[in-house]
Design an enzyme around this catalytic site. Structure first.
Site, PDB file in Angstrom:
ATOM      1  N   ARG A  93     -18.089 -30.922 -15.284  1.00 42.24           N
ATOM      2  CA  ARG A  93     -18.885 -30.991 -16.508  1.00 42.24           C
ATOM      3  C   ARG A  93     -20.060 -30.021 -16.437  1.00 42.24           C
ATOM      4  O   ARG A  93     -20.475 -29.610 -15.365  1.00 42.24           O
ATOM      5  CB  ARG A  93     -19.432 -32.412 -16.719  1.00 42.24           C
ATOM      6  CG  ARG A  93     -18.394 -33.449 -17.030  1.00 42.24           C
ATOM      7  CD  ARG A  93     -19.022 -34.830 -17.076  1.00 42.24           C
ATOM      8  NE  ARG A  93     -19.642 -35.186 -15.803  1.00 42.24           N
ATOM      9  CZ  ARG A  93     -20.592 -36.101 -15.661  1.00 42.24           C
ATOM     10  NH1 ARG A  93     -21.039 -36.753 -16.699  1.00 42.24           N
ATOM     11  NH2 ARG A  93     -21.078 -36.359 -14.471  1.00 42.24           N
ATOM     12  N   ALA A 272     -21.558 -40.389 -18.214  1.00 43.62           N
ATOM     13  CA  ALA A 272     -20.624 -41.500 -18.006  1.00 43.62           C
ATOM     14  C   ALA A 272     -21.272 -42.854 -18.248  1.00 43.62           C
ATOM     15  O   ALA A 272     -20.568 -43.841 -18.428  1.00 43.62           O
ATOM     16  CB  ALA A 272     -20.059 -41.453 -16.594  1.00 43.62           C
ATOM     17  N   PHE A 380     -24.731 -36.847   6.282  1.00 39.82           N
ATOM     18  CA  PHE A 380     -26.118 -36.420   6.371  1.00 39.82           C
ATOM     19  C   PHE A 380     -26.482 -36.313   7.857  1.00 39.82           C
ATOM     20  O   PHE A 380     -25.871 -36.972   8.714  1.00 39.82           O
ATOM     21  CB  PHE A 380     -27.046 -37.420   5.675  1.00 39.82           C
ATOM     22  CG  PHE A 380     -27.054 -37.301   4.176  1.00 39.82           C
ATOM     23  CD1 PHE A 380     -28.175 -36.846   3.505  1.00 39.82           C
ATOM     24  CD2 PHE A 380     -25.941 -37.649   3.422  1.00 39.82           C
ATOM     25  CE1 PHE A 380     -28.197 -36.748   2.118  1.00 39.82           C
ATOM     26  CE2 PHE A 380     -25.941 -37.549   2.043  1.00 39.82           C
ATOM     27  CZ  PHE A 380     -27.073 -37.093   1.388  1.00 39.82           C
TER      28      PHE A 380
END
Length: 554
Positions: A93, A272, A380
């Site tokens: 998107r 969304a 991470f």
């Protein structure tokens, strides 16, 4: 450590014609927007006569302020597939300026797994959102002009549904009064603004197969009701042609590239949490026609974007996902387990295990569609081996495999095992099963969504929502697909209920008919279609120098 924008600014960006040639697009099939961006023409000859490629849907656990990195994993996975020798494309998107200047940030990935030109994409890009804003507000002006010029359609000013839009987060515009200033300034009435990505035109842009389909859908938009409470449509106003004309370029998918030069289509941007949350049919279908593997994503968690992709977009796309990947992080799962954001760097396997229940519900929700489901652990630097192992063990106990994706640091080279697992899973048997039947009632559809996807008990309708469904049944709208507008932070409609809440109901306060797009929006809780800015907006940190170099944009 370099920031995302610093990495992007030093990227080796190939000419867009070279990226197009990778997937067989000729110079005549693209419209360059400068050196590094292009529109793909709406050309039926783009279909090469091959079967559609494999479709990989990337979704996530319920998002937290700790970050999940869904777009980063999407980009990194696609680059990993390219490294594995697979002809791959991405379909994403477009970012909205509201979140870019607000709190959420952009939507181009991060670290070594980014789409470029990052600054352009996160700002004005090819002007699609500006075209949508102009078309939407043109319709708003035409509605008020029709009322002012004698109101031939007997549109009740108190029952106009079509608000105005801007691509900003501006809470002051949620409720406004227009038409003030005397007889020549229009008819006074209450109005309001939504953010551009909540516009029905945004939904229509992402759902239209071509210009004729777009015009037909625009004609079917209900703008309000008469004094007799009969619907008034855009076709009654006779302006669908003008609005479609304003969107003639916006309907064309945008072609860019990743840092590793994987061709990427970025097109459409419905949120969304207030809309359907997926990129356009045009972009996804084009990618599937050009590539052997297409990696796409759906907004927020699987309860929002994932469910809407599978139950609403898939029937229109004509292609089901071959694999679903759920992105999770140690940090976010610890937050779902009760850990404060400030304490996430410290190892805490116990908090992680509590938070894993959130992952469990998302796994259960996606597995019920009977498509292979994998878990991507977006790594991470503070993650410990014990925490990673806890996620892997939990996923396996739920019937899924989890794979570490070190893509922020290493790009596609950080996810070879995930890429190989995706390749293998796309060849596994699948029996895609939609959640609800087309003829199920709105309440039946909602109950299935709440019970099967959110893990709740069911739905409760306000008196207003119940009356609306009775009214909609007269117009044949009561069995349209459902798009739930709900907080993204919780599986429930209460943003404070993290993890995997139980024994809750979703409260629908009202429905909004989107007849052109072909769905009903169920507004739940306190969800807003015009966001506000946080106390410290991201705009405070963005700057540009005399040479045009941007800083602070992530």
């Amino acid at each position: 450590m370099a920031t995302d924008i610093e990495i992007a600014q030093h990227a080796d960006i190939w000419p867009i014609e070279k990226i197009a040639a990778q997937v067989g697009l000729t110079a005549d099939e693209i419209e360059p927007y400068g050196r590094d961006k292009a529109k793909i023409k709406l050309n039926p000859n783009i279909v090469r006569g091959k079967t559609l490629g494999k479709l990989i849907l990337v979704t996530a656990i319920s998002p937290t302020p700790a970050g999940e990195g869904k777009s980063t994993v999407t980009v990194g996975l696609a680059d990993a597939l390219s490294l594995a020798g697979k002809k791959t494309m991405i379909a994403l998107r477009e970012p909205s300026l509201g979140p870019v200047m607000g709190m959420k940030g952009g939507a181009t990935g991060g670290g070594q797994s980014q789409v470029v030109p990052m600054a352009d994409i996160n700002l004005h890009f090819t002007g699609d959102f500006h075209a949508l804003t102009s078309a939407h507000n043109t319709l708003a002006a035409l509605i008020d002009n029709s009322i002012y010029q004698g109101n031939p359609h007997q549109l009740d000013p108190r029952r106009v549904l079509w608000k105005r839009v801007l691509d900003v987060n501006d809470r002051a515009l949620r409720h406004v009064t227009i038409g003030l200033g005397g007889a020549t300034s229009g008819v006074p009435r209450e109005d309001g603004f939504d953010i551009t990505v909540a516009s029905e035109l945004m939904a229509i842009l992402t759902l239209s197969h071509d210009l004729e389909d777009m015009k037909r859908r625009i004609e079917a938009i209900v703008v309000g009701y008469t004094y007799e409470r009969e619907p008034v449509f855009v076709k009654d106003l006779g302006v669908a042609g003008a609005l479609t004309t304003l969107l003639k370029d916006a309907i064309k998918p945008n072609l860019v590239q990743t840092l590793a030069h994987t061709p990427t289509l970025i097109h459409g941007g419905p949120f969304a949490n207030i809309a359907q949350g997926t990129n356009s049919i045009q972009a996804t279908k084009t990618a599937l026609q050009l590539a052997d593997y297409v990696v796409t994503e759906a907004g927020f968690g699987s309860d929002l974007g994932g469910e809407k992709f599978l139950d609403f977009k898939v029937p229109l796309l004509g292609k089901t996902p071959d694999t679903i990947v759920i992105v999770a992080t140690v940090r976010a799962l610890k937050m779902h387990g009760g850990k404060a954001k400030s304490d996430l760097a410290a190892a805490d396997v116990e908090a992680l295990k509590v938070g894993l229940l959130n992952l469990g519900q998302h796994l259960k929700a996606m597995q019920r569609y009977q498509v292979p489901v994998l878990v991507a652990i977006n790594r991470f630097v503070t993650d410990t081996p014990e925490e990673i192992q806890a996620i892997e063990a939990y996923a396996e106990a739920q019937g899924a495999k989890a794979y570490v994706a070190n893509v922020w640091e290493a790009g596609g080279a950080g996810a070879p095992e995930l890429a190989q697992a995706v390749i293998e899973s796309t060849d596994m048997p699948k029996n895609f099963t939609p959640l609800y039947a087309k003829d199920d009632s709105a309440v039946e559809k909602l109950n299935l969504i709440v019970q099967s996807i959110y893990g709740g008990d069911g739905v409760e309708l306000s008196d207003k929502a119940q009356k609306q469904l009775q009214q909609f049944s007269k117009f044949g709208w009561d069995k349209l697909p459902i798009i739930v507008a709900k907080t993204q932070y919780s599986l429930s409609d209460d943003a404070k209920k993290l993890g995997a809440p139980e024994h809750f109901k979703i409260h629908v306060r009202e429905f909004v008919p989107k007849t052109g797009a072909g769905f009903l929006v169920a507004l739940t809780g306190s969800i807003l279609t015009m966001p506000g800015l946080p106390k410290h907006p991201a705009a405070y940190d963005i700057d540009i120098n005399r040479d045009g170099t941007i800083t602070g944009l992530f």
